[in-house]
Scaffold this active site. Structure first.
Site, mmCIF file in Angstrom:
data_model
loop_
_atom_site.group_PDB
_atom_site.id
_atom_site.type_symbol
_atom_site.label_atom_id
_atom_site.label_comp_id
_atom_site.label_asym_id
_atom_site.label_seq_id
_atom_site.Cartn_x
_atom_site.Cartn_y
_atom_site.Cartn_z
ATOM 1 N N ASP A 1 0.844 -1.188 0.000
ATOM 2 C CA ASP A 1 0.000 0.000 0.000
ATOM 3 C C ASP A 1 0.883 1.244 0.000
ATOM 4 O O ASP A 1 1.870 1.311 0.751
ATOM 5 C CB ASP A 1 -0.904 -0.013 1.237
ATOM 6 C CG ASP A 1 -2.004 1.010 1.159
ATOM 7 O OD1 ASP A 1 -2.844 0.905 0.259
ATOM 8 O OD2 ASP A 1 -2.027 1.914 2.021
ATOM 9 N N GLU B 1 1.351 -0.400 -5.082
ATOM 10 C CA GLU B 1 0.499 0.747 -5.361
ATOM 11 C C GLU B 1 1.493 1.905 -5.499
ATOM 12 O O GLU B 1 1.993 2.409 -4.490
ATOM 13 C CB GLU B 1 -0.485 1.001 -4.220
ATOM 14 C CG GLU B 1 -1.405 2.161 -4.496
ATOM 15 C CD GLU B 1 -2.278 2.517 -3.290
ATOM 16 O OE1 GLU B 1 -3.429 2.922 -3.503
ATOM 17 O OE2 GLU B 1 -1.812 2.398 -2.139
#
Length: 401
Positions: free
Chosen positions: A40, A76
């Site tokens: 993330d 990401e």
């Protein structure tokens, strides 16, 4: 510094922080048998002295670790800090969420002008982002929707976020969603609008699953899940975020199943190498891996790619010259896809001449039952297929060249 925007950014310049990360990853791989990770806000892990650094200690440690480097590593590739948007800039053994793909596909199908040139790059695997680093099309994790933002149903139902239930006066969540409500904000009884929304969901799903690269599907999109316009439902443990198993869109679920099966069956939609730009000298017939065509059947020119109002295009995908997982060449069917993101019905002339063949219709997103209406219908070389507004058609070549 809070580069993540969530108040828990790790300082990867500290040796013991890096040790904690590496030990944790190795534990999950060796003891828990996890086969990969999605990081993330991964740009935050690449920051050394504020700037995002591709040669950071974190990447160096991953690269040399004999355990971690063998599993799937998905980034990401952005955070909320300055210079944090790093799509295409991660090291070669990483795959990345492709935000450019998401934006391009949304823009095409909602009718934004001057979108074809970027659509072509994204549909073919984003070679401009990944090929120079020696990566394959699988480095591009293609997505239309994710856990942040609208679901697929909401993407075609709302122009604006509706987050008041989150308790922050609708100030939270992304305000720029590249969505299109098809004419009415929110649910409606208008049959024409609901038909268009269904078609748009099919268009986006089919585009995603037939693009080169690695498709990523948001759970629930295949069954019509809605968050009623809430695009930041992380704080909701309610009907807004739950899966409603009593209201499954069975037709959308069946359409998605068939698309997944189609992708699995045909390597033409999941190449392991990049499309060849030109034609090899040993192929005098001039057949390419891929050929982009205008609706009139002519090859796309440089000018065609940059026509502001152009939103109808077709592509021929050759099933020849494919590479198997272990290297030997394999053959597959060849396909013709026609995209009509305009508001008008458009006639598409099928390939002829050097691509001459008959073509069998596979699906039409504008049909009530896309895989059944006209399925197997054979069209001759240079024949014409009529596409409804906001329609997508796939045909398979059924005669050898």
């Amino acid at each position: 510094t809070d580069y993540t925007g969530t108040g828990n950014t790790l300082n990867v310049r500290e040796p013991y922080v890096l040790q904690l990360i590496m030990d944790s990853l190795r534990y999950w791989i060796t003891e828990m048998h996890v086969d990969g990770f999605r990081f993330d806000l991964a740009s935050a892990l690449a920051r050394e002295l504020h700037e995002v650094d591709r040669l950071s200690s974190f990447f160096d440690l991953i690269q040399q670790d004999p355990v971690i480097r063998t599993v799937k590593l998905i980034a990401e590739p952005w955070d909320v800090g300055e210079g944090g948007y790093q799509v295409g800039n991660f090291p070669p053994h990483w795959a990345e969420w492709n935000g450019h793909y998401r934006d391009s596909m949304r823009d095409l199908w909602r009718g934004e002008p001057d979108t074809l040139h970027d659509f072509g790059r994204r549909f073919t695997g984003s070679a401009d982002l990944y090929a120079d680093e020696g990566r394959t099309p699988a480095a591009s994790v293609n997505l239309i929707t994710a856990h942040d933002g609208f679901t697929l149903t909401d993407l075609v139902t709302y122009n604006r976020k509706h987050n008041r239930a989150n308790g922050d006066h609708n100030r939270d969540g992304e305000s720029w969603n590249r969505s299109w409500n098809c004419g009415v904000e929110g649910p409606t009884d208008d049959v024409a609008i609901n038909t268009l929304r269904t078609r748009q969901r099919r268009n986006l799903m089919a585009t995603l699953l037939l693009s080169q690269g690695m498709p990523m599907l948001l759970g629930g999109d295949e069954m019509g899940r809605t968050q009623h316009g809430n695009n930041n439902a992380y704080c909701q443990d309610s009907e807004l975020s739950w899966f409603d198993w009593d209201s499954v869109d069975e037709e959308m679920l069946d359409f998605t199943r068939r698309l997944v099966a189609l992708r699995r069956e045909h390597r033409a939609f999941r190449r392991r190498d990049w499309f060849r730009v030109g034609v090899p000298e040993d192929e005098p017939d001039g057949v390419r891996d891929i050929e982009w065509c205008r609706p009139d059947g002519a090859r796309m020119t440089d000018e065609d790619w940059h026509t502001d109002d152009a939103a109808a295009i077709a592509v021929y995908l050759s099933g020849e010259h494919l590479v198997d997982r272990h290297g030997p060449p394999v053959a597959d069917d060849s396909f013709y896809l026609a995209f009509n993101a305009t508001t008008k019905a458009t006639s598409f002339r099928l390939p002829d001449g050097w691509l001459g063949a008959s073509w069998s219709l596979v699906f039409d997103t504008a049909a009530e039952r896309p895989f059944e209406a006209g399925a197997g219908e054979v069209h001759p070389p240079a024949g014409v297929i009529e596409l409804e507004p906001h329609g997508l058609v796939l045909a398979r070549r059924v005669e050898p060249r």
